[in-house]
Scaffold this active site. Structure first.
Site, short mmCIF file in Angstrom:
data_model
loop_
_atom_site.label_atom_id
_atom_site.label_comp_id
_atom_site.label_asym_id
_atom_site.label_seq_id
_atom_site.Cartn_x
_atom_site.Cartn_y
_atom_site.Cartn_z
N SER A 228 0.84 -1.20 0.00
CA SER A 228 0.00 0.00 0.00
C SER A 228 0.88 1.25 0.00
O SER A 228 1.71 1.40 -0.88
CB SER A 228 -0.96 -0.06 1.20
OG SER A 228 -1.98 0.89 1.08
N ASP A 454 -8.78 -4.40 -6.07
CA ASP A 454 -8.32 -3.63 -4.91
C ASP A 454 -9.11 -2.32 -4.80
O ASP A 454 -9.10 -1.51 -5.72
CB ASP A 454 -6.83 -3.32 -5.06
CG ASP A 454 -6.18 -2.88 -3.76
OD1 ASP A 454 -6.80 -2.09 -3.02
OD2 ASP A 454 -5.05 -3.33 -3.49
N HIS A 484 -7.44 -5.76 -0.65
CA HIS A 484 -6.32 -4.84 -0.69
C HIS A 484 -5.02 -5.62 -0.57
O HIS A 484 -4.62 -6.03 0.52
CB HIS A 484 -6.47 -3.84 0.45
CG HIS A 484 -5.45 -2.74 0.45
ND1 HIS A 484 -5.08 -2.04 -0.68
CD2 HIS A 484 -4.72 -2.19 1.46
CE1 HIS A 484 -4.19 -1.12 -0.38
NE2 HIS A 484 -3.95 -1.20 0.92
#
Length: 515
Positions: A228, A454, A484
């Protein structure tokens, strides 16, 4: 303002821990004559996480043996004045489990946020990386501004309860003024309580901390696993230190070419896609979907429920009620992982009957609140790092002009994410750039993984990151899945590609697709 999912999204450890329950300041040292790269880390048994890291118990022993150890590294508060005062950077490590002769080095993790504590997240997911531990010491850290690493402080727990419950999608001038005033008050509290640190929590500062960490750990190259926001941090590191990059993997990739507005708009599309996929999954099962008869019905009922909450909240976790903002936040949190979809189904079903506890628990996890009402500094650090990085400052009138575009991207999350652009209003520190520079000519291959489903870092960002890193550097891999991130989905194809690269240096073919 009330917690909005950010383009650099946090890991799911906090949500996992909270749902199972429900269902360091700046140092004053003067380093004028100190060579920080020569410091020796003193590893010892890890204490229980600090309140700013989320609290809880000390990390448990690793499966199959081995203990987590913690240490503190000193880094310059101001990297433009490296001989000035220092701050403490908290580190955690699990020593490689395999033969010493096979050890590659340290593998440094950043799990995202920004604002996520690596001290708590790495042990929470440690078993997922057992194979990587055969040849690496697994290492993570609290980035500057986070947890015990000069953690940012803003408002207190009682103030944060009010802040995260307020109406974050104003419908009239009075509600708009209340929201703007609340954001200003929060940002003012950050400056009052952490003003010395705020100018020094940029991602470029943390990237320099990582290069110091590399040296202190005794590695010639930085081997890195970024998830991320951790992909943006990794990209910036590769830009600053291309010749020091070792084997690196970026998973759940931030688009480095976007402004913060473009990132928020892209995320509106991403969360809408995830909601669409949730509704399709629920209504396609053999058993009846308890929250709607068709995909459209599921989404229509959620939209009507949120509209009703705007004027009439339902019971939440006493003494708090489930407000429209908390419910939207909780739904967004559940969309980060397909594993959480059953919680979302149950949470919606119960909330429709007046019991909002599950949705509020999900919202609390997003905000970093534990079951005792204590907040970690996840959101304070998230806002501080984003506002130090991002140059843009958006006014309420500008947000109103953009609402149609956001609503088109997502009827459910559009307003929520558009008004989230106010987060840096009247921030005390100027933002650094419109978007980060991740060009890394001369770096070795970096594996960049995009997940088609995602919600928080939409799939297109992986291609943009691979291109921005430069020809011969970014190696794109696609995972056709939900949630995610890809590696922690435990997809065999993804695992084999990543492990083959990190453990044996086998670079996957660019364009590889896993499903």
């Amino acid at each position: 303002m009330p917690s909005q999912p950010q383009p650099r999204a946090r890991a799911l450890a906090a949500a996992t821990l909270l749902l199972s329950a429900t269902l360091a300041a700046c140092g004053g040292s003067d380093s004028e004559d100190e060579d920080l790269s020569a410091q020796k880390l003193k590893w010892k048994d890890c204490p229980a996480p600090a309140a700013s890291e989320g609290g809880g118990e000390a990390p448990s022993p690793l499966p199959g043996g081995g203990e987590w150890q913690c240490a503190t590294m000193k880094a310059p508060l101001d990297w433009t004045k490296p001989k000035g005062g220092t701050i403490d950077i908290a580190l955690i490590k699990a020593t490689a489990s395999g033969d010493k002769s096979d050890r590659v080095g340290s593998l440094v993790f950043n799990f995202g946020g920004p604002g996520g504590s690596g001290i708590t997240t790495l042990p929470a997911f440690g078993s997922d990386y057992a194979n990587l531990r055969t040849r690496y010491d697994l290492v993570s850290f609290d980035p500057r501004g986070v947890g015990r690493s000069a953690g940012i402080e803003c408002e207190d727990d009682e103030q944060l309860d009010t802040y995260f419950q307020q109406d974050s999608t104003p419908d009239d001038d009075a509600e708009k003024k209340k929201l703007v005033d609340s954001v200003k008050a929060f940002n003012s509290a950050c400056d009052k309580n952490s003003g010395k640190t705020l100018p020094h929590v940029r991602t470029t500062d943390t990237a320099r901390d990582m290069d110091l960490m590399r040296q202190v750990l005794g590695d010639d190259k930085l081997h890195y696993f970024g998830i991320s926001y951790g992909t943006e941090l990794g990209g910036i590191y590769a830009h600053l230190f291309p010749k020091k990059v070792g084997r690196a993997v970026f998973d759940a990739v931030v688009d480095p070419t976007q402004t913060s507005e473009e990132g928020s708009l892209g995320q509106a599309r991403g969360f809408q896609l995830a909601l669409d996929n949730f509704a399709k999954d629920c209504t396609s099962k053999a058993a009846d979907c308890p929250v709607g008869d068709t995909e459209k019905d599921v989404k229509d009922r959620i939209a009507q429920f949120l509209e009703d909450l705007d004027s009439k909240p339902v019971a939440g976790l006493p003494p708090r009620e489930l407000t429209q903002t908390a419910a939207t936040n909780g739904i967004a949190q559940a969309l980060y992982s397909k594993d959480f979809w059953p919680y979302l189904t149950q949470g919606l079903e119960e909330a429709y009957d007046g019991d909002g506890r599950i949705l509020m628990s999900l919202s609390d996890a997003m905000n970093g609140r534990d079951e005792d009402g204590k907040y970690n500094n996840l959101q304070a650090a998230n806002v501080s790092i984003n506002c130090a990085d991002d140059k843009a400052r958006y006014a309420p009138r500008y947000v109103e002009e953009k609402l149609p575009a956001f609503r088109k991207a997502s009827p459910l999350f559009g307003d929520y994410l558009a008004w989230g652009m106010l987060a840096c209003t009247d921030w005390a520190v100027e933002g650094q750039a419109d978007h980060p520079d991740v060009g890394a000519a001369g770096a070795p291959p970096i594996v960049v993984i995009g997940n088609t489903g995602d919600p928080a870092t939409p799939y297109e960002g992986a291609r943009k990151m691979a291109e921005a890193l430069g020809k011969g550097v970014g190696v794109e891999l696609t995972y056709k899945g939900e949630g995610h991130g890809a590696y922690d989905s435990k997809n065999k194809c993804v695992r084999e590609a990543v492990d083959g690269y990190l453990l044996d240096g086998e670079v996957p073919k660019t364009g590889t697709v896993c499903s």
